[in-house]
Design a protein around this motif. Structure first.
Motif, PDB file in Angstrom:
ATOM      1  N   MET A  73       0.846  -1.092   0.007  1.00 15.25           N
ATOM      2  CA  MET A  73      -0.118   0.046  -0.098  1.00 15.25           C
ATOM      3  C   MET A  73       0.928   1.402  -0.009  1.00 15.25           C
ATOM      4  O   MET A  73       0.748   2.285  -1.013  1.00 15.25           O
ATOM      5  CB  MET A  73      -0.912  -0.091   1.213  1.00 15.25           C
ATOM      6  N   THR A  74       1.905   1.253   0.851  1.00 13.89           N
ATOM      7  CA  THR A  74       2.830   2.376   0.928  1.00 13.89           C
ATOM      8  C   THR A  74       3.400   2.438  -0.386  1.00 13.89           C
ATOM      9  O   THR A  74       3.582   3.656  -0.748  1.00 13.89           O
ATOM     10  CB  THR A  74       3.746   2.137   2.191  1.00 13.89           C
ATOM     11  N   THR A  75       3.934   1.408  -0.947  1.00 11.76           N
ATOM     12  CA  THR A  75       4.803   1.581  -2.234  1.00 11.76           C
ATOM     13  C   THR A  75       3.913   1.816  -3.380  1.00 11.76           C
ATOM     14  O   THR A  75       4.390   2.865  -4.197  1.00 11.76           O
ATOM     15  CB  THR A  75       5.355   0.001  -2.646  1.00 11.76           C
ATOM     16  N   THR A  76       2.678   1.364  -3.401  1.00  8.49           N
ATOM     17  CA  THR A  76       1.512   2.140  -4.377  1.00  8.49           C
ATOM     18  C   THR A  76       1.550   3.453  -4.577  1.00  8.49           C
ATOM     19  O   THR A  76       1.537   4.259  -5.282  1.00  8.49           O
ATOM     20  CB  THR A  76       0.517   1.212  -4.536  1.00  8.49           C
ATOM     21  N   ALA A  77       1.265   3.975  -3.157  1.00  4.66           N
ATOM     22  CA  ALA A  77       1.134   5.363  -2.749  1.00  4.66           C
ATOM     23  C   ALA A  77       2.412   6.087  -3.291  1.00  4.66           C
ATOM     24  O   ALA A  77       2.104   7.204  -3.781  1.00  4.66           O
ATOM     25  CB  ALA A  77       0.637   5.663  -1.269  1.00  4.66           C
ATOM     26  N   ALA A  78       3.506   5.530  -2.875  1.00  2.00           N
ATOM     27  CA  ALA A  78       4.895   6.352  -3.592  1.00  2.00           C
ATOM     28  C   ALA A  78       4.952   6.406  -5.011  1.00  2.00           C
ATOM     29  O   ALA A  78       5.334   7.397  -5.515  1.00  2.00           O
ATOM     30  CB  ALA A  78       6.044   5.517  -2.875  1.00  2.00           C
ATOM     31  N   ILE A  79       4.410   5.251  -5.468  1.00  2.00           N
ATOM     32  CA  ILE A  79       4.150   5.244  -7.133  1.00  2.00           C
ATOM     33  C   ILE A  79       3.315   6.422  -7.896  1.00  2.00           C
ATOM     34  O   ILE A  79       3.808   7.186  -8.645  1.00  2.00           O
ATOM     35  CB  ILE A  79       4.026   3.748  -7.612  1.00  2.00           C
ATOM     36  N   VAL A  80       2.318   6.328  -6.945  1.00  2.00           N
ATOM     37  CA  VAL A  80       1.410   7.586  -7.387  1.00  2.00           C
ATOM     38  C   VAL A  80       2.026   8.891  -7.197  1.00  2.00           C
ATOM     39  O   VAL A  80       2.016   9.755  -8.277  1.00  2.00           O
ATOM     40  CB  VAL A  80       0.079   7.562  -6.453  1.00  2.00           C
ATOM     41  N   VAL A  81       2.602   9.052  -6.069  1.00  4.56           N
ATOM     42  CA  VAL A  81       3.511  10.486  -5.890  1.00  4.56           C
ATOM     43  C   VAL A  81       4.498  10.403  -7.135  1.00  4.56           C
ATOM     44  O   VAL A  81       4.751  11.738  -7.695  1.00  4.56           O
ATOM     45  CB  VAL A  81       4.019  10.418  -4.671  1.00  4.56           C
ATOM     46  N   TYR A  82       5.341   9.577  -7.249  1.00  2.00           N
ATOM     47  CA  TYR A  82       6.162   9.667  -8.351  1.00  2.00           C
ATOM     48  C   TYR A  82       5.716  10.010  -9.712  1.00  2.00           C
ATOM     49  O   TYR A  82       6.389  10.919 -10.568  1.00  2.00           O
ATOM     50  CB  TYR A  82       6.989   8.244  -8.406  1.00  2.00           C
ATOM     51  N   PHE A  83       4.504   9.498 -10.307  1.00  2.00           N
ATOM     52  CA  PHE A  83       3.907   9.913 -11.395  1.00  2.00           C
ATOM     53  C   PHE A  83       3.312  11.349 -11.177  1.00  2.00           C
ATOM     54  O   PHE A  83       3.291  12.092 -12.381  1.00  2.00           O
ATOM     55  CB  PHE A  83       3.091   8.869 -11.845  1.00  2.00           C
ATOM     56  N   LEU A  84       2.832  11.804 -10.098  1.00  2.00           N
ATOM     57  CA  LEU A  84       2.619  13.006  -9.778  1.00  2.00           C
ATOM     58  C   LEU A  84       3.566  14.250 -10.251  1.00  2.00           C
ATOM     59  O   LEU A  84       3.594  14.865 -11.051  1.00  2.00           O
ATOM     60  CB  LEU A  84       1.900  13.315  -8.612  1.00  2.00           C
ATOM     61  N   ALA A  85       4.930  13.787  -9.595  1.00  2.00           N
ATOM     62  CA  ALA A  85       6.189  14.606  -9.796  1.00  2.00           C
ATOM     63  C   ALA A  85       6.308  14.486 -11.434  1.00  2.00           C
ATOM     64  O   ALA A  85       6.847  15.638 -12.033  1.00  2.00           O
ATOM     65  CB  ALA A  85       7.172  14.157  -9.195  1.00  2.00           C
TER      66      ALA A  85
END
Length: 122
Positions: A73-85
């Motif tokens: 869950m944390t990793t998936t959220a981090a991937i979302v943030v990565y693609f927002l950036a």
């Protein structure tokens, strides 16, 4: 609404894991479309190693997270943030070509969908 600590269903996380693993492998010898994308947003070549590191960490996190609560869950959220950036970098550089619309926003939507489908319980 609540959050599930383990992915249920797990298959969307596995799909994201396979895509991230492929993307990581491509970064080792980036094809032209990746080089064009990174150069289009003016991401310094000297820092491309950081993308390989982040993508590798996402593969490890998604894999471990299939068994360890909270990690996927944390990793998936981090991937979302990565693609927002990444989306912000594309907008800032005015690199709004097909790589932005298909690859960047496509991966943002996919990772966001995985986060909702596999971890959010209504």
């Amino acid at each position: 609404m609540s959050l599930s600590e383990l992915p249920t269903p797990a298959w969307p996380v596995i799909v994201l894991l396979v895509i991230q693993a492929g993307d990581t492998a491509l970064m080792l010898r980036p094809p032209k479309f990746i080089v064009d994308c990174l150069e289009g947003v003016r991401f310094p070549r000297d820092w491309w190693w950081a993308l390989i590191t982040a993508k590798t960490a996402s593969v490890v996190g998604l894999t471990v997270g299939l068994w360890v609560p909270g990690v996927a869950m944390t990793t998936t959220a981090a991937i979302v943030v990565y693609f927002l950036a990444a989306a912000a970098a594309h907008i800032r550089a005015r690199a709004l070509n097909s790589a932005f619309w298909v690859n960047c926003l496509g991966m943002l939507l996919l990772s966001l969908a995985v986060l909702v489908v596999s971890f959010v319980r209504l």
